[in-house]
Design a protein around this motif. Structure first.
Motif, mmCIF file in Angstrom:
data_model
loop_
_atom_site.group_PDB
_atom_site.id
_atom_site.type_symbol
_atom_site.label_atom_id
_atom_site.label_comp_id
_atom_site.label_asym_id
_atom_site.label_seq_id
_atom_site.Cartn_x
_atom_site.Cartn_y
_atom_site.Cartn_z
ATOM 1 N N SER A 25 22.354 68.034 -5.012
ATOM 2 C CA SER A 25 23.470 67.187 -4.574
ATOM 3 C C SER A 25 23.794 66.126 -5.615
ATOM 4 O O SER A 25 24.959 65.830 -5.880
ATOM 5 N N GLU A 73 24.627 72.991 -1.585
ATOM 6 C CA GLU A 73 24.752 71.535 -1.710
ATOM 7 C C GLU A 73 25.874 71.173 -2.676
ATOM 8 O O GLU A 73 26.589 70.195 -2.462
ATOM 9 N N ASP A 132 26.377 73.498 4.743
ATOM 10 C CA ASP A 132 26.706 72.470 3.758
ATOM 11 C C ASP A 132 28.211 72.268 3.618
ATOM 12 O O ASP A 132 28.655 71.144 3.376
#
Length: 156
Positions: A25, A73, A132
């Motif tokens: 991320s 992510e 996600d």
């Protein structure tokens, strides 16, 4: 290492020994920051990451959401960053909103509220990517509300 695994790990970010989802991320945040002045490119990047992520997570992960798969992510983080794009392309979006987007995205990805949890319970590539993507959409919606409220209070 196969192409699918390189994509799934976002160039190896998912191989971090601790917190690979957070590392992925953070890498997506850093890669996405320059695109805040180009929201169409950021949107296309998020769509591309989602599409190629579906393939890579299926191919490399056999439908299981391994901790080293972080392309999901990346897609979710870029979706959340869409709400941070500078309104005036000549001005910088700054650091505040992208950091808030990062925090909200990670919160929703880890806690898995409502539709995020529903997608996470799927044990296939759609579930791997879907939780996600939904977390990114939820974070983006929160950012939009917060930015609107901040603008309202700034005018008052």
């Amino acid at each position: 290492m196969t192409i699918a695994r390189i994509i799934a790990t976002f160039g190896g970010c998912g191989l971090a020994p601790k917190a690979p989802g957070t590392v992925g991320s953070l890498a997506a945040l850093i890669a996405g920051l320059p695109l805040l002045k180009k929201p169409k490119v950021l949107l296309l990047s998020a769509v591309a990451a989602t599409g190629v992520g579906l393939w890579a997570s299926h191919k490399a992960g056999d439908g299981e959401d391994h901790s080293w798969i972080v392309i999901d992510e990346v897609a979710g983080m870029w979706i959340s960053l869409l709400a941070c794009a500078a309104v005036d392309k000549k001005k910088s979006a700054g650091w505040l909103w992208p950091l808030v987007a990062f925090g909200l995205f990670r919160l929703f990805d880890i806690k898995k509220p409502g539709p995020v949890g529903y997608m996470d319970r799927r044990h296939d590539a759609v579930g791997i990517m879907g939780d996600d993507v939904v977390a990114g959409i939820m974070a983006a919606l929160c950012i939009k509300v917060l930015r609107t409220a901040a603008g309202f209070f700034k005018k008052a």
